[in-house]
Scaffold this motif. Sequence first.
Motif, short mmCIF file in Angstrom:
data_model
loop_
_atom_site.label_atom_id
_atom_site.label_comp_id
_atom_site.label_asym_id
_atom_site.label_seq_id
_atom_site.Cartn_x
_atom_site.Cartn_y
_atom_site.Cartn_z
N ASN A 494 0.84 -1.19 0.00
CA ASN A 494 0.00 0.00 0.00
C ASN A 494 0.88 1.25 0.00
O ASN A 494 1.78 1.37 0.83
CB ASN A 494 -0.90 0.03 1.24
N ILE A 495 0.60 2.15 -0.92
CA ILE A 495 1.30 3.43 -0.97
C ILE A 495 0.30 4.53 -0.66
O ILE A 495 -0.77 4.59 -1.27
CB ILE A 495 1.94 3.67 -2.35
N VAL A 496 0.64 5.37 0.31
CA VAL A 496 -0.14 6.57 0.57
C VAL A 496 0.66 7.74 -0.01
O VAL A 496 1.72 8.09 0.51
CB VAL A 496 -0.41 6.77 2.07
N LEU A 497 0.16 8.29 -1.09
CA LEU A 497 0.88 9.30 -1.86
C LEU A 497 0.26 10.67 -1.60
O LEU A 497 -0.87 10.94 -1.97
CB LEU A 497 0.83 8.95 -3.35
N LEU A 498 1.06 11.54 -0.95
CA LEU A 498 0.59 12.87 -0.59
C LEU A 498 1.14 13.88 -1.59
O LEU A 498 2.35 13.99 -1.78
CB LEU A 498 1.06 13.25 0.82
N ASP A 539 0.28 14.31 -12.92
CA ASP A 539 -0.72 13.40 -12.35
C ASP A 539 0.00 12.15 -11.86
O ASP A 539 0.18 11.17 -12.60
CB ASP A 539 -1.77 13.06 -13.40
N LEU A 540 0.40 12.17 -10.61
CA LEU A 540 1.15 11.05 -10.06
C LEU A 540 0.26 9.82 -9.87
O LEU A 540 0.75 8.69 -9.93
CB LEU A 540 1.78 11.44 -8.73
N ALA A 541 -1.02 10.03 -9.65
CA ALA A 541 -1.94 8.90 -9.54
C ALA A 541 -2.00 8.14 -10.86
O ALA A 541 -1.99 6.89 -10.88
CB ALA A 541 -3.32 9.38 -9.13
N ALA A 542 -2.06 8.87 -11.95
CA ALA A 542 -2.07 8.22 -13.26
C ALA A 542 -0.77 7.47 -13.50
O ALA A 542 -0.75 6.39 -14.10
CB ALA A 542 -2.31 9.26 -14.35
N ASN A 543 0.34 8.05 -13.02
CA ASN A 543 1.62 7.38 -13.18
C ASN A 543 1.63 6.05 -12.42
O ASN A 543 2.05 5.02 -12.95
CB ASN A 543 2.74 8.28 -12.67
N ALA A 544 1.15 6.06 -11.17
CA ALA A 544 1.11 4.82 -10.39
C ALA A 544 0.23 3.78 -11.07
O ALA A 544 0.55 2.59 -11.11
CB ALA A 544 0.61 5.11 -8.98
N ALA A 545 -0.90 4.23 -11.63
CA ALA A 545 -1.79 3.31 -12.34
C ALA A 545 -1.12 2.73 -13.56
O ALA A 545 -1.28 1.55 -13.89
CB ALA A 545 -3.08 4.02 -12.72
N ALA A 554 -8.53 10.24 -3.24
CA ALA A 554 -9.32 10.74 -2.11
C ALA A 554 -9.19 12.26 -2.05
O ALA A 554 -8.09 12.79 -1.92
CB ALA A 554 -8.83 10.13 -0.82
N LYS A 555 -10.34 12.93 -2.16
CA LYS A 555 -10.32 14.40 -2.13
C LYS A 555 -10.74 14.97 -0.78
O LYS A 555 -10.51 16.15 -0.52
CB LYS A 555 -11.25 14.93 -3.23
N THR A 556 -11.37 14.17 0.05
CA THR A 556 -11.87 14.64 1.34
C THR A 556 -11.44 13.67 2.44
O THR A 556 -10.97 12.56 2.16
CB THR A 556 -13.39 14.75 1.35
N VAL A 557 -11.63 14.09 3.67
CA VAL A 557 -11.32 13.21 4.79
C VAL A 557 -12.16 11.94 4.73
O VAL A 557 -11.66 10.83 4.95
CB VAL A 557 -11.56 13.95 6.12
N VAL A 576 -3.17 4.98 -2.50
CA VAL A 576 -4.16 5.96 -2.07
C VAL A 576 -3.56 7.34 -2.31
O VAL A 576 -2.56 7.71 -1.68
CB VAL A 576 -4.52 5.77 -0.58
N TYR A 577 -4.15 8.06 -3.23
CA TYR A 577 -3.61 9.36 -3.65
C TYR A 577 -4.47 10.47 -3.06
O TYR A 577 -5.70 10.46 -3.19
CB TYR A 577 -3.61 9.45 -5.17
N VAL A 578 -3.81 11.43 -2.40
CA VAL A 578 -4.55 12.52 -1.77
C VAL A 578 -3.76 13.82 -1.87
O VAL A 578 -2.56 13.85 -1.61
CB VAL A 578 -4.88 12.19 -0.29
#
Length: 624
Positions: A494-498, A539-545, A554-557, A576-578
């Motif tokens: 699991n990667i939590v990408l901030l 777009d780092l989320a697209a890169n991870a995908a 995730a845009k909100t808490v 999980v990209y936020v």
Amino acid sequence: MSATTRRLTTAQALVRFLSVQYTERDGVRRRLIAGTWGIFGHGNVAGVGQALLEAGEDVMPFHQGRNEQSMVHAAVGYARQLNRLSAQAVTTSIGPGATNLVTGAALATINRLPVLLLPGDYFASHAPDPLLQQLEHPVEADVSVNDTLRPVSRYFDRITRPEALIPSALQAMRVLADPAETGAVTLALPQDVQAEAYDWPEEFFAERVWYVRRPAPDPVELTAAVEAIRSAERPLIVAGGGVHHSEAEAELKAFTDATGIPVASTQAGKGSLRHDHPADLGGIGHTGTAVSDGLARTADLVIGVGTRYTDFTTASGTLFQNPDVRFLNLNITGFDAHKLAARTLVCDARSGLERLLEELPGHRVSEAYEAEYRAGKERWDEVVEAAYRADDVSAVPTQTQVLGALDAAVGDDDVVINAAGSLPGDLHKLWRSRSPRQYHLEYGYSCMGYEIPAGIGVQQAAPGTPVWALVGDGTYLMMPTEIVTAVQEGLPLNIVLLQNHGYASIGGLSEETGGERFGTAYRFRSADGTFTGAPLPVDLAANAASLGMDVLRAKTVRELREALAAARASDRPTCVYVETDPAPTAPPAEAWWDVPVAETASREAAVEARERYDRQVAGRRRHL
């Protein structure tokens, strides 16, 4: 081949030798070299590569990497998870493949963690000189790029003849298995020697067990240590990584339960006690808690257990301010035990704590001191709750709210990995460790790019354990390559990408030291030529995908909490990209850190920063 020898190439002999090396501690035996990472080029493909193929997975498991530095990070993560009792090897070609090892080797050696490096090298015969990627030195013909690994290795040799491997391999294993000496070990392997055959004695391939000792404290040192503890009114334990490596957590708990001496922890030592133990005060030093640093300033005896006292721990020599403070250091290495002019207990952490407890029956700190630090701990717990709290779950989360959401999502045995950026400071202050290996911070070298490959190493060492690699955008861009490895191996990392559009930590440090956040944001150039325009549309989320991960945005808490729960339940590599709210919500530093500021400058920010610096540096002490 006679009955007493076996004809193999040097590479084949090395792989066979490594496959039968073991460590043993407390009656538990493990393979010393449990697998080999590799990227092949002309410098190792026909030597070590062929040998690994011929040996097969049962003899030596092979792991395919994408970046040489990353492979070392994965091996280091593996070794740390297993308390240095098992390690992995890394093989590369010559040239850039070999020099890419240097950063990882430095990280391993600084953190006292074992990894075996097997880079290819020039031809020992010098027959085809200069070959592709060879460094030609006009004076020293035996120099190669691999010599850059000498200062960052605990043991180094270049194997220029097959028979030279025998003593060198044995020395390499001795260093890897010795907790007082371990770190990166390098055996540089010339290409021609790798493929050269030799009649090896069968004894070379016999199983060997390297016993990991638990040296007991010297009686004279023990007596002095007990006297120091008995005479102290405000003692404080600083728990370092040696507590974990020695598996001494239970002994530390028994010692503090009996004596009431509180425990503060370095980055490497966090989790030595559970966060909810009444004597656990959390982190110490520049990124420490208010209660830890407050007690450190007034402590009359600081008991270091398995720590090497970096500048973050000592607040660059400004933290321990009691005029009468003295140090007692329990460490397996004399080098670290003697720091700060300390009384020393050069021994294993577990055996040392056991003996101290035996010699201190009935000894306990005063009720007033115990009440003082427990009240401070309660106040700090309120600080943590405030930083984690998210009253508006429809809002963009702050970084500390991300940690709060993760705290609620993980189980006691999950592993949380980080190494660089602003996260280490927030984690050291705020994270509530529930088990000895949950908190995995590489802060000896604080190497950007460590987290993702280290997560792979941890999952190899502890299959079935949920692993979380916490990375900011700056760290992610440094080294996302091993995502491909996680996907290939089916590891549910699991990667939590901030995403905060730049180097948040160094940006803050730059502002504090008069640098005005220069060169720390990921933005377009403005009309004046500075990087102060709009954020880059990356777009780092697209890169991870694109590298094969499942990605949850995730845009909100609320969305973050849902995404973390889904990631933990998944059996696939998941990101999980936020994008976080950049407003600072972490508590400020409770102690100083020395980063020199320009002594002369024309810009007002730097002038003011130098004035602050001069005031702080005046508080530095030399403990002699």
